[in-house]
Write a protein that holds these residues in place. Sequence first.
Motif, PDB file in Angstrom:
ATOM      1  N   PRO A 106       1.524   5.511   8.020  1.00  0.00           N
ATOM      2  CA  PRO A 106       0.131   5.383   7.561  1.00  0.00           C
ATOM      3  C   PRO A 106      -0.054   5.790   6.102  1.00  0.00           C
ATOM      4  O   PRO A 106      -0.844   5.168   5.383  1.00  0.00           O
ATOM      5  N   MET A 107       0.675   6.828   5.658  1.00  0.00           N
ATOM      6  CA  MET A 107       0.594   7.233   4.261  1.00  0.00           C
ATOM      7  C   MET A 107       1.099   6.118   3.345  1.00  0.00           C
ATOM      8  O   MET A 107       0.524   5.830   2.295  1.00  0.00           O
ATOM      9  N   LYS A 108       2.191   5.491   3.758  1.00  0.00           N
ATOM     10  CA  LYS A 108       2.763   4.409   2.951  1.00  0.00           C
ATOM     11  C   LYS A 108       1.800   3.230   2.873  1.00  0.00           C
ATOM     12  O   LYS A 108       1.609   2.634   1.799  1.00  0.00           O
ATOM     13  N   LYS A 109       1.167   2.890   4.004  1.00  0.00           N
ATOM     14  CA  LYS A 109       0.212   1.773   4.016  1.00  0.00           C
ATOM     15  C   LYS A 109      -0.993   2.091   3.147  1.00  0.00           C
ATOM     16  O   LYS A 109      -1.485   1.227   2.411  1.00  0.00           O
ATOM     17  N   PHE A 110      -1.474   3.328   3.239  1.00  0.00           N
ATOM     18  CA  PHE A 110      -2.625   3.720   2.424  1.00  0.00           C
ATOM     19  C   PHE A 110      -2.283   3.670   0.944  1.00  0.00           C
ATOM     20  O   PHE A 110      -3.095   3.250   0.113  1.00  0.00           O
ATOM     21  N   SER A 111      -1.060   4.099   0.608  1.00  0.00           N
ATOM     22  CA  SER A 111      -0.632   4.059  -0.796  1.00  0.00           C
ATOM     23  C   SER A 111      -0.538   2.634  -1.315  1.00  0.00           C
ATOM     24  O   SER A 111      -0.577   2.413  -2.537  1.00  0.00           O
ATOM     25  N   GLY A 112      -0.439   1.666  -0.396  1.00  0.00           N
ATOM     26  CA  GLY A 112      -0.330   0.269  -0.812  1.00  0.00           C
ATOM     27  C   GLY A 112      -1.567  -0.263  -1.507  1.00  0.00           C
ATOM     28  O   GLY A 112      -1.498  -1.290  -2.203  1.00  0.00           O
ATOM     29  N   VAL A 113      -2.720   0.422  -1.334  1.00  0.00           N
ATOM     30  CA  VAL A 113      -3.949  -0.052  -1.995  1.00  0.00           C
ATOM     31  C   VAL A 113      -4.042   0.461  -3.433  1.00  0.00           C
ATOM     32  O   VAL A 113      -4.851  -0.052  -4.215  1.00  0.00           O
TER      33      VAL A 113
END
Length: 251
Positions: A106-113
């Motif tokens: 989830p942290m990685k996905k959030f960082s994607g924005v």
Amino acid sequence: MSWNPFKKAKPSVKQTGDREFEREVARFNQLEGATKKIYKDTRKHGDALSALSKSELRIYQDLAASPVSQEELFGEPVQECTACAEKLDELRQELAGRNQKTITDPMKKFSGVFPSVNAAVKRRDQALQDYQKYQAKVLKLQDREKTPQTQAKLDANNQALAAAKLDYERQNAVMLEDLPQLIDGRTDYFEPSFEAMIRSGASYYSQASQVLCDLTNKLGWKNEELSDEDRQQQLQQKLAEIKSLSIVEDG
């Protein structure tokens, strides 16, 4: 060129419209930095769990291969400890897997924005620069002597200024609306992850504690309650006895 000392200078866009935006960008930068740090730390945590298991297993493997374990008194306890270390390794792998799904991913996905947000910040800043550039040109042309050529340039720059202003105001409004929503939405996004991490950790430590309790029971240590100080005294006493042997030289 005409000059009017009583003419008021127009305040720059930077002075009148950027404080709120800069405050939101500062909050976003803080969020970005914290999210990336937590992401790296959770990956390090998974690596540390793996390293711990490898070290424990290596210790018991070395003990099993040592002369100590060749005697019946120590052979079985070392085997039991090895089996315990293997079980703890399984529990740590499960913990690392759960943390990967509930925190790291989830942290990685959030960082994607973040890249798209940073790109939007740059576009808004470029729009501001264009706005200020045409604003400065218009002010400069207004101070020149009125000629058909100057008026034509002034008209063209006024049109460009109006377009630049609309573009800047549009991008600025979008940023001032979306940045707070992104930042304030972090709690709802991360709360389930942190709850899962805590519950996962509690489950791991509960199971690990049971595995270690079972080990002490198998080894017959259930009713033995020596303090660390007592154990240290025992070790010192045995070490003194070993050093007293004639085949041991003084170090």
